[in-house]
Design a protein around this motif. Structure first.
Motif, PDB file in Angstrom:
ATOM      1  N   LYS A 106       1.574  15.777 -29.650  1.00 55.34           N
ATOM      2  CA  LYS A 106       1.042  14.755 -30.548  1.00 55.34           C
ATOM      3  C   LYS A 106      -0.474  14.648 -30.549  1.00 55.34           C
ATOM      4  O   LYS A 106      -1.058  14.122 -31.499  1.00 55.34           O
ATOM      5  N   MET A 107      -1.119  15.138 -29.496  1.00 57.27           N
ATOM      6  CA  MET A 107      -2.564  15.008 -29.416  1.00 57.27           C
ATOM      7  C   MET A 107      -3.291  16.347 -29.349  1.00 57.27           C
ATOM      8  O   MET A 107      -4.469  16.427 -29.678  1.00 57.27           O
ATOM      9  N   MET A 108      -2.593  17.395 -28.915  1.00 52.03           N
ATOM     10  CA  MET A 108      -3.244  18.685 -28.731  1.00 52.03           C
ATOM     11  C   MET A 108      -2.664  19.798 -29.600  1.00 52.03           C
ATOM     12  O   MET A 108      -3.188  20.915 -29.613  1.00 52.03           O
ATOM     13  N   GLY A 109      -1.591  19.505 -30.329  1.00 53.86           N
ATOM     14  CA  GLY A 109      -1.003  20.501 -31.205  1.00 53.86           C
ATOM     15  C   GLY A 109      -0.366  21.653 -30.464  1.00 53.86           C
ATOM     16  O   GLY A 109      -0.255  22.768 -31.000  1.00 53.86           O
ATOM     17  N   LEU A 148       0.830  -1.207   0.000  1.00 55.88           N
ATOM     18  CA  LEU A 148       0.000   0.000   0.000  1.00 55.88           C
ATOM     19  C   LEU A 148       0.860   1.252   0.000  1.00 55.88           C
ATOM     20  O   LEU A 148       0.490   2.266  -0.610  1.00 55.88           O
ATOM     21  N   TRP A 149       2.000   1.205   0.681  1.00 50.94           N
ATOM     22  CA  TRP A 149       2.902   2.348   0.667  1.00 50.94           C
ATOM     23  C   TRP A 149       3.463   2.573  -0.739  1.00 50.94           C
ATOM     24  O   TRP A 149       3.521   3.706  -1.232  1.00 50.94           O
ATOM     25  N   VAL A 150       3.896   1.498  -1.394  1.00 47.77           N
ATOM     26  CA  VAL A 150       4.407   1.624  -2.760  1.00 47.77           C
ATOM     27  C   VAL A 150       3.316   2.180  -3.679  1.00 47.77           C
ATOM     28  O   VAL A 150       3.584   3.048  -4.517  1.00 47.77           O
ATOM     29  N   GLU A 151       2.085   1.716  -3.496  1.00 45.43           N
ATOM     30  CA  GLU A 151       0.971   2.247  -4.275  1.00 45.43           C
ATOM     31  C   GLU A 151       0.826   3.748  -4.057  1.00 45.43           C
ATOM     32  O   GLU A 151       0.680   4.522  -5.005  1.00 45.43           O
ATOM     33  N   GLU A 152       0.871   4.170  -2.799  1.00 47.85           N
ATOM     34  CA  GLU A 152       0.719   5.589  -2.485  1.00 47.85           C
ATOM     35  C   GLU A 152       1.868   6.412  -3.062  1.00 47.85           C
ATOM     36  O   GLU A 152       1.650   7.494  -3.627  1.00 47.85           O
ATOM     37  N   TYR A 153       3.084   5.916  -2.944  1.00 43.77           N
ATOM     38  CA  TYR A 153       4.239   6.629  -3.479  1.00 43.77           C
ATOM     39  C   TYR A 153       4.142   6.748  -4.997  1.00 43.77           C
ATOM     40  O   TYR A 153       4.425   7.811  -5.571  1.00 43.77           O
ATOM     41  N   ALA A 154       3.730   5.665  -5.639  1.00 48.04           N
ATOM     42  CA  ALA A 154       3.574   5.690  -7.094  1.00 48.04           C
ATOM     43  C   ALA A 154       2.474   6.657  -7.510  1.00 48.04           C
ATOM     44  O   ALA A 154       2.632   7.426  -8.465  1.00 48.04           O
ATOM     45  N   ASP A 155       1.363   6.626  -6.798  1.00 46.44           N
ATOM     46  CA  ASP A 155       0.208   7.461  -7.148  1.00 46.44           C
ATOM     47  C   ASP A 155       0.460   8.950  -6.933  1.00 46.44           C
ATOM     48  O   ASP A 155      -0.294   9.783  -7.449  1.00 46.44           O
ATOM     49  N   THR A 156       1.488   9.275  -6.174  1.00 47.86           N
ATOM     50  CA  THR A 156       1.762  10.687  -5.882  1.00 47.86           C
ATOM     51  C   THR A 156       3.097  11.122  -6.502  1.00 47.86           C
ATOM     52  O   THR A 156       3.115  11.798  -7.522  1.00 47.86           O
ATOM     53  N   LYS A 157       4.193  10.714  -5.911  1.00 41.08           N
ATOM     54  CA  LYS A 157       5.503  11.225  -6.320  1.00 41.08           C
ATOM     55  C   LYS A 157       5.951  10.688  -7.676  1.00 41.08           C
ATOM     56  O   LYS A 157       6.493  11.443  -8.502  1.00 41.08           O
ATOM     57  N   VAL A 158       5.782   9.395  -7.913  1.00 39.87           N
ATOM     58  CA  VAL A 158       6.257   8.829  -9.180  1.00 39.87           C
ATOM     59  C   VAL A 158       5.466   9.398 -10.356  1.00 39.87           C
ATOM     60  O   VAL A 158       6.028   9.864 -11.350  1.00 39.87           O
ATOM     61  N   ILE A 159       4.141   9.371 -10.227  1.00 36.91           N
ATOM     62  CA  ILE A 159       3.313   9.815 -11.350  1.00 36.91           C
ATOM     63  C   ILE A 159       3.452  11.309 -11.601  1.00 36.91           C
ATOM     64  O   ILE A 159       3.279  11.777 -12.733  1.00 36.91           O
ATOM     65  N   GLU A 160       3.767  12.063 -10.578  1.00 35.36           N
ATOM     66  CA  GLU A 160       3.979  13.510 -10.755  1.00 35.36           C
ATOM     67  C   GLU A 160       5.013  13.770 -11.848  1.00 35.36           C
ATOM     68  O   GLU A 160       4.839  14.660 -12.691  1.00 35.36           O
ATOM     69  N   ASN A 161       6.079  12.991 -11.849  1.00 37.35           N
ATOM     70  CA  ASN A 161       7.140  13.158 -12.834  1.00 37.35           C
ATOM     71  C   ASN A 161       6.831  12.437 -14.145  1.00 37.35           C
ATOM     72  O   ASN A 161       7.033  12.994 -15.230  1.00 37.35           O
ATOM     73  N   CYS A 162       6.330  11.222 -14.050  1.00 40.43           N
ATOM     74  CA  CYS A 162       6.023  10.462 -15.263  1.00 40.43           C
ATOM     75  C   CYS A 162       4.929  11.135 -16.087  1.00 40.43           C
ATOM     76  O   CYS A 162       5.010  11.199 -17.317  1.00 40.43           O
ATOM     77  N   ALA A 163       3.914  11.636 -15.420  1.00 38.21           N
ATOM     78  CA  ALA A 163       2.823  12.309 -16.127  1.00 38.21           C
ATOM     79  C   ALA A 163       3.291  13.629 -16.725  1.00 38.21           C
ATOM     80  O   ALA A 163       2.797  14.053 -17.777  1.00 38.21           O
ATOM     81  N   GLY A 164       4.239  14.285 -16.061  1.00 38.60           N
ATOM     82  CA  GLY A 164       4.780  15.520 -16.613  1.00 38.60           C
ATOM     83  C   GLY A 164       5.466  15.288 -17.950  1.00 38.60           C
ATOM     84  O   GLY A 164       5.286  16.065 -18.902  1.00 38.60           O
ATOM     85  N   LEU A 165       6.242  14.212 -18.046  1.00 37.99           N
ATOM     86  CA  LEU A 165       6.901  13.877 -19.306  1.00 37.99           C
ATOM     87  C   LEU A 165       5.883  13.467 -20.361  1.00 37.99           C
ATOM     88  O   LEU A 165       6.005  13.842 -21.540  1.00 37.99           O
ATOM     89  N   PHE A 166       4.891  12.703 -19.959  1.00 39.78           N
ATOM     90  CA  PHE A 166       3.822  12.300 -20.877  1.00 39.78           C
ATOM     91  C   PHE A 166       3.125  13.536 -21.448  1.00 39.78           C
ATOM     92  O   PHE A 166       2.894  13.635 -22.654  1.00 39.78           O
ATOM     93  N   GLN A 167       2.821  14.462 -20.588  1.00 42.62           N
ATOM     94  CA  GLN A 167       2.113  15.670 -21.018  1.00 42.62           C
ATOM     95  C   GLN A 167       2.960  16.495 -21.981  1.00 42.62           C
ATOM     96  O   GLN A 167       2.478  16.904 -23.048  1.00 42.62           O
ATOM     97  N   GLN A 168       4.195  16.734 -21.633  1.00 42.69           N
ATOM     98  CA  GLN A 168       5.037  17.634 -22.421  1.00 42.69           C
ATOM     99  C   GLN A 168       5.544  17.007 -23.716  1.00 42.69           C
ATOM    100  O   GLN A 168       5.703  17.703 -24.729  1.00 42.69           O
ATOM    101  N   ARG A 169       5.812  15.716 -23.697  1.00 46.37           N
ATOM    102  CA  ARG A 169       6.419  15.087 -24.869  1.00 46.37           C
ATOM    103  C   ARG A 169       5.431  14.312 -25.740  1.00 46.37           C
ATOM    104  O   ARG A 169       5.757  13.969 -26.884  1.00 46.37           O
ATOM    105  N   PHE A 170       4.240  14.031 -25.199  1.00 46.38           N
ATOM    106  CA  PHE A 170       3.275  13.242 -25.978  1.00 46.38           C
ATOM    107  C   PHE A 170       1.935  13.939 -26.103  1.00 46.38           C
ATOM    108  O   PHE A 170       1.477  14.239 -27.205  1.00 46.38           O
ATOM    109  N   LEU A 171       1.301  14.221 -24.978  1.00 44.82           N
ATOM    110  CA  LEU A 171      -0.054  14.776 -25.011  1.00 44.82           C
ATOM    111  C   LEU A 171      -0.097  16.120 -25.739  1.00 44.82           C
ATOM    112  O   LEU A 171      -0.904  16.310 -26.665  1.00 44.82           O
ATOM    113  N   PHE A 172       0.735  17.039 -25.320  1.00 44.62           N
ATOM    114  CA  PHE A 172       0.704  18.377 -25.928  1.00 44.62           C
ATOM    115  C   PHE A 172       1.069  18.349 -27.419  1.00 44.62           C
ATOM    116  O   PHE A 172       0.281  18.778 -28.257  1.00 44.62           O
TER     117      PHE A 172
END
Length: 215
Positions: free
Chosen positions: A117-120, A91-115
């Motif tokens: 390739k999908m949003m122009g 549960l701790w690993v889940e919480e860490y992933a859901d907060t700190k890990v995804i904060e960085n992974c989602a940032g890269l996804f947003q800047q390098r893929f979502l914006f």
């Protein structure tokens, strides 16, 4: 009938879909964007977040709550360890992933893929550089310190910890990020094995179908 409301590219939606697929539960993914502010969606998701699980006449939001509900209703194979200490670690690993890990992974996804390739929209390279230079290293160092030499992230069986970590790094993969195997060998080996598993390759094939792209 199980319905999961949310976009399959969301790491939190993916987390729930992984749980259902591992347990062999049939479901329908109703595509809902995270910006949906319609009264109907806000009624089942007061915070306006995805995913939302609908099971017959019952609805509940939040991926962690949903995964725990799925575990109670469909108990096998178990995704939450029976041993209290091992479960607490998962549960701790889940919480860490859901907060700190995804904060960085989602940032890269947003800047390098979502914006771009999908949003122009243009990538903000300063944000990418900050994540790579300052955001990711302490996250990777911590995960490397607790990653297994082989096998599963916590205990001796697949658990919510594995699902939570893997969904984050799949998100980062869309943002052209890969863990440096020389600096973080245990984590890199773990992810390489996880990404090659049938449950992950199957899920990614479904995501590529949504995107209509071979990548």
């Amino acid at each position: 009938m199980i319905k999961v409301h949310g976009h399959p590219l969301s790491p939190f939606v993916r987390k729930v879909l992984f749980a259902l697929e591992i347990k062999g539960v049939e479901y329908e993914n109703v595509v809902v964007m995270p910006v949906d502010s319609s009264p109907a969606f806000r009624k089942v998701s007061p915070l306006g977040k995805i995913p939302v699980l609908q099971h017959d006449d019952f609805s509940i939001a939040d991926s962690s709550v949903i995964c725990r509900y799925i575990e109670r209703v469909f108990p096998t194979p178990a995704l939450f360890p029976a041993d209290p200490k091992v479960e607490a670690r998962a549960l701790w690993v889940e919480e860490y992933a859901d907060t700190k890990v995804i904060e960085n992974c989602a940032g890269l996804f947003q800047q390098r893929f979502l914006f771009p390739k999908m949003m122009g929209k243009a990538t903000d390279q300063s944000i990418v550089d900050n994540i790579i230079t300052h955001g990711m290293p302490p996250v990777l160092e911590y995960l490397e310190s607790i990653a297994p030499e082989s096998g599963y992230f916590v205990g001796d069986a697949l658990s919510i910890a594995d699902i939570s970590v893997v969904t984050c790094f799949l998100q980062a993969q869309y943002g052209d990020f890969a863990v440096d195997a020389k600096r973080y060998p245990k984590l890199a080996r773990y992810l390489e094995s996880a990404f090659a598993s049938p449950i992950v390759t199957g899920r990614m094939a479904k995501e590529r179908a949504v995107l209509n792209t071979p990548r």
